[in-house]
Design a protein around this motif. Structure first.
Motif, short mmCIF file in Angstrom:
data_model
loop_
_atom_site.label_atom_id
_atom_site.label_comp_id
_atom_site.label_asym_id
_atom_site.label_seq_id
_atom_site.Cartn_x
_atom_site.Cartn_y
_atom_site.Cartn_z
N SER A 51 -48.64 21.93 79.23
CA SER A 51 -49.33 23.57 79.32
C SER A 51 -48.13 24.66 79.15
CB SER A 51 -49.86 23.63 80.62
OG SER A 51 -48.89 23.63 81.78
N PRO A 52 -48.65 25.78 78.50
CA PRO A 52 -47.56 26.81 78.57
C PRO A 52 -46.95 26.90 79.70
CG PRO A 52 -49.69 27.26 77.36
CD PRO A 52 -50.15 26.10 78.31
N SER A 53 -47.48 27.03 81.07
CA SER A 53 -46.85 27.16 82.14
C SER A 53 -45.68 26.31 82.51
CB SER A 53 -47.52 27.24 83.28
OG SER A 53 -48.60 26.07 83.37
N SER A 54 -45.94 25.12 82.06
CA SER A 54 -44.76 24.06 82.00
C SER A 54 -43.79 24.15 81.14
CB SER A 54 -45.45 22.39 82.14
OG SER A 54 -46.31 22.34 83.03
N ILE A 55 -43.94 24.72 79.97
CA ILE A 55 -42.84 25.18 79.01
C ILE A 55 -41.98 26.00 79.71
CG2 ILE A 55 -42.79 26.06 76.77
CD1 ILE A 55 -45.07 24.34 75.56
N TYR A 56 -42.73 27.33 80.11
CA TYR A 56 -42.10 28.20 80.64
C TYR A 56 -41.22 27.77 81.87
CZ TYR A 56 -44.08 31.49 77.37
OH TYR A 56 -44.46 32.03 76.02
N TRP A 57 -41.73 26.57 82.56
CA TRP A 57 -41.00 26.39 83.61
C TRP A 57 -39.39 25.96 83.32
CZ3 TRP A 57 -40.74 26.41 88.72
CH2 TRP A 57 -40.00 25.40 89.53
N TYR A 58 -39.33 25.40 82.02
CA TYR A 58 -38.05 24.90 81.64
C TYR A 58 -37.44 25.61 80.74
CZ TYR A 58 -39.99 20.34 82.88
OH TYR A 58 -40.55 19.33 83.85
N PHE A 59 -38.33 26.60 80.12
CA PHE A 59 -37.62 27.54 79.30
C PHE A 59 -38.03 28.91 79.48
CE2 PHE A 59 -37.99 23.31 77.19
CZ PHE A 59 -36.60 23.11 76.95
N LYS A 60 -37.08 30.21 79.60
CA LYS A 60 -37.56 31.22 79.95
C LYS A 60 -38.52 31.78 78.77
CE LYS A 60 -33.45 33.96 78.55
NZ LYS A 60 -32.41 34.90 79.01
N ASP A 61 -38.25 31.73 77.65
CA ASP A 61 -39.06 32.37 76.59
C ASP A 61 -38.93 31.52 75.26
OD1 ASP A 61 -36.42 32.70 75.52
OD2 ASP A 61 -36.42 34.77 76.18
N LYS A 62 -39.35 31.66 74.08
CA LYS A 62 -39.41 30.99 72.89
C LYS A 62 -37.96 30.82 72.26
CE LYS A 62 -40.66 30.84 68.29
NZ LYS A 62 -41.21 31.43 67.14
N GLN A 63 -37.18 32.12 72.26
CA GLN A 63 -35.66 31.96 71.79
C GLN A 63 -35.02 30.89 72.57
OE1 GLN A 63 -33.94 33.87 69.41
NE2 GLN A 63 -35.38 35.55 68.94
N ALA A 64 -35.25 31.03 73.80
CA ALA A 64 -34.45 29.78 74.70
C ALA A 64 -34.94 28.54 74.41
CB ALA A 64 -34.41 30.23 76.19
N LEU A 65 -35.95 28.35 74.10
CA LEU A 65 -36.57 26.89 73.99
C LEU A 65 -36.04 26.56 72.45
CD1 LEU A 65 -38.33 24.60 73.80
CD2 LEU A 65 -40.12 26.08 73.01
N VAL A 66 -36.00 27.37 71.44
CA VAL A 66 -35.50 27.02 70.02
C VAL A 66 -34.14 26.79 70.27
CG1 VAL A 66 -35.39 27.69 67.58
CG2 VAL A 66 -37.65 28.18 68.82
#
Length: 428
Positions: A51-66
């Motif tokens: 889920s998006p909420s789980s993704i944002y739990w690990y990474f604050k935003d898309k830039q941080a994720l990439v």
């Protein structure tokens, strides 16, 4: 904490790590094949079921994720690509150089960070500054290892002081250019043979032993370079707008709407000239990629009388053209690094132009080959090597390395290429 609670915590931690790994793997897969802009949270949710909420739990935003995905891929690669060891004196340097250059040529998921990094390097967008800076940090680790290797190799060189430091930097820059350019070539689908890499090692080894290389013998302010005039027709306006928008937003975000807004023309104008966005970008690549024109012009004018000085000036023209007009080259590389169905027409056009450029270079280089060379593939390999090094230097310049000075490297590069062909052919 009792034993049961401890086990639950451990299971939760392991599950969290698996989820994070799944997110990173999906991000790497999407970003490395379709571009980092395609790795949206919605797309990753679709790919992983997280889920998006789980993704944002690990990474604050898309830039941080990439950025995290790029870092993860980089660390994965470092586990299987050995570092260049300081082993001066253990056999001929050229053999050790060849062996080192042969390492790490894979383009699988473990080198995805390089594809992602090259993509953000050639984009001229403020939106990817943080990603570009992160890639520069990773790339600098490799650069420093190469620099240390060459510094150790030239420790006993007759060159001293600043002159030796400059030579070490030059050798490191050219080595890095080969690695960057070779990766682009591999990602496009043109594998660089061991022979091409070996030829480059021959040339670098000769440069390491050389004395002072004569500087470029002409005034760049008097050198003719094709600078585009302001677009006049609606077709030219659309091509210019597409170049600007793609450099600013990347391939996938370069929508018809954005291109037409930049051009200040209605979408109907675009569809009147081009069947779709792919056809438009293919035309951008076709219109702007004639970087080796000076080689074609000199060969037509002088034929077999083409000199080393002519070749040096032609290569300087090529680099100066790249520096003054980087847009179409950026787009060609961005298109080439995408694996999706979209952009296929542009990639095909870019591949065709590269083949034509290789033929132009081969014709020019033929007159420089020493008498007695009978191997027909040698010239083609040298032309390919020239393009690979050019691609690598272009990527470096987009990251601020030798920016505005690429044309000044022409004498040293011609020296490397000349020695590469002479040593490989075995003809003096």
């Amino acid at each position: 904490m009792d034993l049961e609670s401890n086990k639950k915590t451990q299971r939760s931690t392991k599950q969290g790590e698996r989820t994070k790994q799944k997110i990173l793997d999906a991000t790497i897969r999407i970003a490395s094949t379709e571009g980092h802009r395609a790795a949206t949270v919605a797309r990753i949710t679709q790919e992983t079921g997280v889920s998006p909420s789980s993704i944002y739990w690990y990474f604050k935003d898309k830039q941080a994720l990439v950025a995290a995905a790029m870092e993860h891929s980089y660390r994965e690669r470092r586990t299987f690509v050995p570092s260049w060891k300081l082993n001066r004196g253990q056999g001929p340097r050229v053999e050790r150089l060849r062996a080192n250059l042969a390492r790490g040529g894979n383009t699988d998921i473990r080198t995805a960070f390089w594809r992602m990094g090259v993509t953000v390097a050639v984009e001229a967008s403020p939106e990817v500054v943080s990603l570009r800076e992160r890639f520069q940090e990773m790339r600098n680790h490799s650069y420093q290892r190469l620099y240390a290797w060459w510094a150790d190799e030239l420790l006993l060189s007759p060159l001293q002081g600043q002159q030796r430091e400059q030579r070490v930097k030059l050798l490191t820059d050219l080595t890095m250019a080969l690695l960057d350019g070779r990766y682009i070539s591999s990602a496009i689908g043109t594998q660089i043979t061991e022979r091409v890499t070996a030829m480059f090692a021959n040339g670098l080894d000769a440069l390491a032993e050389a004395g002072e290389i004569p500087a470029l013998g002409w005034d760049v302010t008097k050198f003719e370079v094709s600078n585009p005039n302001a677009p006049t027709s609606s077709r030219e306006v659309l091509l210019h707008a597409a170049t600007t928008v793609m450099a600013r937003h990347g391939f996938h975000a370069s929508t018809i709407s954005r291109i037409c807004k930049e051009a200040k023309l209605p979408p109907s104008s675009l569809y009147w000239k081009f069947k779709d966005k792919d056809a438009l970008l293919a035309s951008v690549v076709e219109a702007g990629n004639d970087d080796y024109a000076k080689f074609r012009e000199l060969t037509a004018q002088r034929g077999p009388s083409l000199s080393v000085e002519d070749m040096t000036h032609a290569l300087a023209d090529h680099f100066y053209h790249l520096e003054m007009n980087p847009g179409s080259t950026r787009i060609g590389i961005l298109l080439a690094l995408q694996d999706g169905q979209t952009g296929a027409e542009g990639r095909s056009e870019y591949s065709k132009i590269r083949a034509e450029s290789a033929a132009v270079l081969s014709q020019a280089i033929t007159v420089q080959c020493p008498a007695g060379v009978t191997d027909p593939t040698l010239v083609k390999d040298l032309a390919r090597l020239t393009m690979v090094v050019s691609d690598g230097l272009f990527v470096g310049s987009q990251l601020g390395e030798n920016q505005g000075k690429l044309h000044l490297l022409a004498p040293e590069i011609i020296y490397v290429l000349t020695n590469a062909v002479h040593i490989e052919s075995g003809v003096a």
